[in-house]
Design a protein around this motif. Sequence first.
Motif, PDB file in Angstrom:
ATOM      1  N   GLY A  51       0.467  -1.029   0.124  1.00  0.00           N
ATOM      2  CA  GLY A  51       0.047   0.384   0.560  1.00  0.00           C
ATOM      3  C   GLY A  51       0.895   0.940   0.497  1.00  0.00           C
ATOM      4  O   GLY A  51       0.229   2.747  -0.678  1.00  0.00           O
ATOM      5  N   ARG A  52       1.940   1.463   0.012  1.00  0.00           N
ATOM      6  CA  ARG A  52       3.193   2.750  -0.183  1.00  0.00           C
ATOM      7  C   ARG A  52       3.091   3.013  -1.303  1.00  0.00           C
ATOM      8  O   ARG A  52       2.856   2.774  -1.792  1.00  0.00           O
ATOM      9  CB  ARG A  52       4.143   1.670   1.153  1.00  0.00           C
ATOM     10  N   GLN A  53       3.967   3.802  -1.057  1.00  0.00           N
ATOM     11  CA  GLN A  53       4.066   4.592  -2.315  1.00  0.00           C
ATOM     12  C   GLN A  53       5.272   4.219  -2.925  1.00  0.00           C
ATOM     13  O   GLN A  53       6.314   3.927  -2.330  1.00  0.00           O
ATOM     14  CB  GLN A  53       3.744   6.119  -2.535  1.00  0.00           C
ATOM     15  N   TYR A  54       4.622   4.628  -4.624  1.00  0.00           N
ATOM     16  CA  TYR A  54       6.171   4.131  -5.345  1.00  0.00           C
ATOM     17  C   TYR A  54       7.755   4.674  -4.094  1.00  0.00           C
ATOM     18  O   TYR A  54       8.894   4.188  -4.498  1.00  0.00           O
ATOM     19  CB  TYR A  54       6.198   4.604  -6.559  1.00  0.00           C
ATOM     20  N   ALA A  55       7.402   6.228  -4.090  1.00  0.00           N
ATOM     21  CA  ALA A  55       8.798   7.108  -3.088  1.00  0.00           C
ATOM     22  C   ALA A  55       9.561   5.684  -2.800  1.00  0.00           C
ATOM     23  O   ALA A  55      10.276   6.218  -2.351  1.00  0.00           O
ATOM     24  CB  ALA A  55       8.527   8.464  -3.839  1.00  0.00           C
ATOM     25  N   SER A  56       8.605   5.591  -1.660  1.00  0.00           N
ATOM     26  CA  SER A  56       8.939   5.053  -0.205  1.00  0.00           C
ATOM     27  C   SER A  56       9.460   4.260  -0.668  1.00  0.00           C
ATOM     28  O   SER A  56       9.875   3.710   0.057  1.00  0.00           O
ATOM     29  CB  SER A  56       7.430   4.840   0.345  1.00  0.00           C
ATOM     30  N   LEU A  57       8.548   3.057  -1.552  1.00  0.00           N
ATOM     31  CA  LEU A  57       9.129   1.339  -1.580  1.00  0.00           C
ATOM     32  C   LEU A  57      11.161   1.873  -2.542  1.00  0.00           C
ATOM     33  O   LEU A  57      11.855   0.850  -2.188  1.00  0.00           O
ATOM     34  CB  LEU A  57       8.542   0.966  -2.796  1.00  0.00           C
ATOM     35  N   GLY A  75      -1.025  -1.772  -5.499  1.00  0.00           N
ATOM     36  CA  GLY A  75      -1.362  -2.599  -7.174  1.00  0.00           C
ATOM     37  C   GLY A  75      -2.353  -1.133  -8.331  1.00  0.00           C
ATOM     38  O   GLY A  75      -2.341  -1.962  -9.343  1.00  0.00           O
ATOM     39  N   THR A  76      -2.874   0.320  -7.855  1.00  0.00           N
ATOM     40  CA  THR A  76      -3.086   0.967  -8.718  1.00  0.00           C
ATOM     41  C   THR A  76      -1.672   1.410  -9.716  1.00  0.00           C
ATOM     42  O   THR A  76      -2.384   2.125 -10.461  1.00  0.00           O
ATOM     43  CB  THR A  76      -4.062   2.126  -8.407  1.00  0.00           C
ATOM     44  N   PHE A  77      -0.353   1.006  -9.673  1.00  0.00           N
ATOM     45  CA  PHE A  77       0.140   1.929  -9.860  1.00  0.00           C
ATOM     46  C   PHE A  77       1.784   1.059  -9.495  1.00  0.00           C
ATOM     47  O   PHE A  77       2.139   0.846  -8.676  1.00  0.00           O
ATOM     48  CB  PHE A  77       1.015   3.214  -9.064  1.00  0.00           C
ATOM     49  N   VAL A  78       2.161   0.501 -11.117  1.00  0.00           N
ATOM     50  CA  VAL A  78       2.951  -0.337 -10.897  1.00  0.00           C
ATOM     51  C   VAL A  78       4.630  -0.054 -11.847  1.00  0.00           C
ATOM     52  O   VAL A  78       4.207   0.322 -12.787  1.00  0.00           O
ATOM     53  CB  VAL A  78       2.986  -1.737 -11.858  1.00  0.00           C
ATOM     54  N   MET A  79       5.504  -0.018 -11.042  1.00  0.00           N
ATOM     55  CA  MET A  79       6.628   0.309 -12.118  1.00  0.00           C
ATOM     56  C   MET A  79       8.097   0.032 -12.048  1.00  0.00           C
ATOM     57  O   MET A  79       8.208  -1.327 -11.156  1.00  0.00           O
ATOM     58  CB  MET A  79       7.260   1.637 -11.264  1.00  0.00           C
ATOM     59  N   HIS A  80       8.637  -0.014 -13.149  1.00  0.00           N
ATOM     60  CA  HIS A  80       9.990  -0.484 -13.411  1.00  0.00           C
ATOM     61  C   HIS A  80      11.158   0.455 -13.866  1.00  0.00           C
ATOM     62  O   HIS A  80      11.197   0.828 -14.791  1.00  0.00           O
ATOM     63  CB  HIS A  80       9.614  -2.064 -13.896  1.00  0.00           C
ATOM     64  N   ASN A  81      11.897   0.808 -13.068  1.00  0.00           N
ATOM     65  CA  ASN A  81      13.310   0.914 -13.523  1.00  0.00           C
ATOM     66  C   ASN A  81      12.679   2.879 -14.294  1.00  0.00           C
ATOM     67  O   ASN A  81      13.320   2.986 -15.873  1.00  0.00           O
ATOM     68  CB  ASN A  81      14.191   0.602 -14.750  1.00  0.00           C
ATOM     69  N   GLY A  82      11.652   3.316 -13.320  1.00  0.00           N
ATOM     70  CA  GLY A  82      11.115   4.322 -13.628  1.00  0.00           C
ATOM     71  C   GLY A  82       9.579   4.257 -15.319  1.00  0.00           C
ATOM     72  O   GLY A  82       9.911   5.704 -15.268  1.00  0.00           O
ATOM     73  N   VAL A  83       9.554   3.612 -15.640  1.00  0.00           N
ATOM     74  CA  VAL A  83       8.764   3.018 -16.661  1.00  0.00           C
ATOM     75  C   VAL A  83       7.438   2.310 -15.947  1.00  0.00           C
ATOM     76  O   VAL A  83       7.422   1.517 -15.189  1.00  0.00           O
ATOM     77  CB  VAL A  83       9.305   2.129 -17.534  1.00  0.00           C
ATOM     78  N   HIS A 136       6.248   8.943   0.800  1.00  0.00           N
ATOM     79  CA  HIS A 136       8.307   9.984   1.135  1.00  0.00           C
ATOM     80  C   HIS A 136       7.899  11.336  -0.242  1.00  0.00           C
ATOM     81  O   HIS A 136       8.609  11.867   0.406  1.00  0.00           O
ATOM     82  CB  HIS A 136       9.773   9.032   1.205  1.00  0.00           C
ATOM     83  N   ALA A 137       6.895  10.979  -1.023  1.00  0.00           N
ATOM     84  CA  ALA A 137       6.843  12.216  -1.576  1.00  0.00           C
ATOM     85  C   ALA A 137       5.357  13.053  -1.450  1.00  0.00           C
ATOM     86  O   ALA A 137       4.902  12.280  -1.356  1.00  0.00           O
ATOM     87  CB  ALA A 137       7.054  12.079  -3.390  1.00  0.00           C
ATOM     88  N   CYS A 138       5.480  13.245  -0.582  1.00  0.00           N
ATOM     89  CA  CYS A 138       4.314  14.324   0.342  1.00  0.00           C
ATOM     90  C   CYS A 138       3.931  15.719   0.594  1.00  0.00           C
ATOM     91  O   CYS A 138       5.316  16.615   0.930  1.00  0.00           O
ATOM     92  CB  CYS A 138       4.060  12.764   1.563  1.00  0.00           C
ATOM     93  N   GLN A 139       2.867  16.276  -0.493  1.00  0.00           N
ATOM     94  CA  GLN A 139       3.070  17.546  -0.649  1.00  0.00           C
ATOM     95  C   GLN A 139       2.377  18.448   0.626  1.00  0.00           C
ATOM     96  O   GLN A 139       0.692  17.834   1.045  1.00  0.00           O
ATOM     97  CB  GLN A 139       2.608  18.299  -1.384  1.00  0.00           C
ATOM     98  N   TYR A 140       2.024  19.102   1.572  1.00  0.00           N
ATOM     99  CA  TYR A 140       0.537  19.749   1.920  1.00  0.00           C
ATOM    100  C   TYR A 140       0.228  21.375   1.824  1.00  0.00           C
ATOM    101  O   TYR A 140       0.098  21.570   0.725  1.00  0.00           O
ATOM    102  CB  TYR A 140       1.321  20.626   3.233  1.00  0.00           C
ATOM    103  N   VAL A 141      -1.226  20.965   1.066  1.00  0.00           N
ATOM    104  CA  VAL A 141      -2.359  22.049   0.298  1.00  0.00           C
ATOM    105  C   VAL A 141      -3.244  22.710   1.558  1.00  0.00           C
ATOM    106  O   VAL A 141      -3.582  21.554   2.533  1.00  0.00           O
ATOM    107  CB  VAL A 141      -2.554  21.124  -0.682  1.00  0.00           C
TER     108      VAL A 141
END
Length: 272
Positions: A51-57, A75-83, A136-141
Amino acid sequence: MSPELSSHNIKFIASDMDGTLLDESSQLDPQFFDLYRQLTEQGIIFAAASGRQYASLKQTFLPIQDEMIFIAENGTFVMHNGVELYSCPLDTRTAREVVLAAREIKGAYTVLCGKNSAYIETQDPAALAELSKYYHACQYVEDLLDVDDEFIKVAICHFDSTEQFVFPAMNAKFGATNQVVVSGRIWLDIMHAEASKGAAIEHLQKTLGFTYEQTMSFGDYFNDVEMLKASYHSYAVENAHPEVKKLARFRAPSNIEAGVMQVLKNTVLNQA
């Protein structure tokens, strides 16, 4: 068939992180990296499914971040080497409706998860400490409704129990049209109706050419259920939720005993 007898045919392994691969302090055993090398030498793909964010992983697996497949955000976002290999976004209107509904729940903290960043509108110190573990990539709004991004999930934290205080209201409102899943004692995620770790793995099975019988996975909570169902070699760690244990075909020692690594060494790599 026992896992030992069929383990030589395993081509893909996915493991949940918190409560499963990580220890009680949410740390990765440094010996994992040597184990990962041994798996890749045998042609086995290992993916973190969380459930963690890509940047955190990526940060957790820093030495091998350019090699691994990351099944992020449940499972909503699958990445490999930036792709991007796969994604299952949540439409903007629904995301905003979830934000509004979560604001009605006393004690709930909302994280709007986009492909570029996570977004929060709280500055509560306890909430920030918890959120920082996973985003890890998180913005306050000032207002989540004003955010412009492609949304993949809305996560809700409630320190007293999401299963008790968040799930009933959210499932009643969004359960018929979206995935509403308790992903930890204090976390709940709302996603696209077709999104899950299992759906992501099924996509990888088709595109990377491995089968259900060649798939192994490890989990501990409800957000792992679909992943376990998508894997013949489905393992619940000993500390898993009782209902998740019932669904898994096999059992692994607890996360504090490095249960995932024990199974990988003794069953997959035959290093008993």
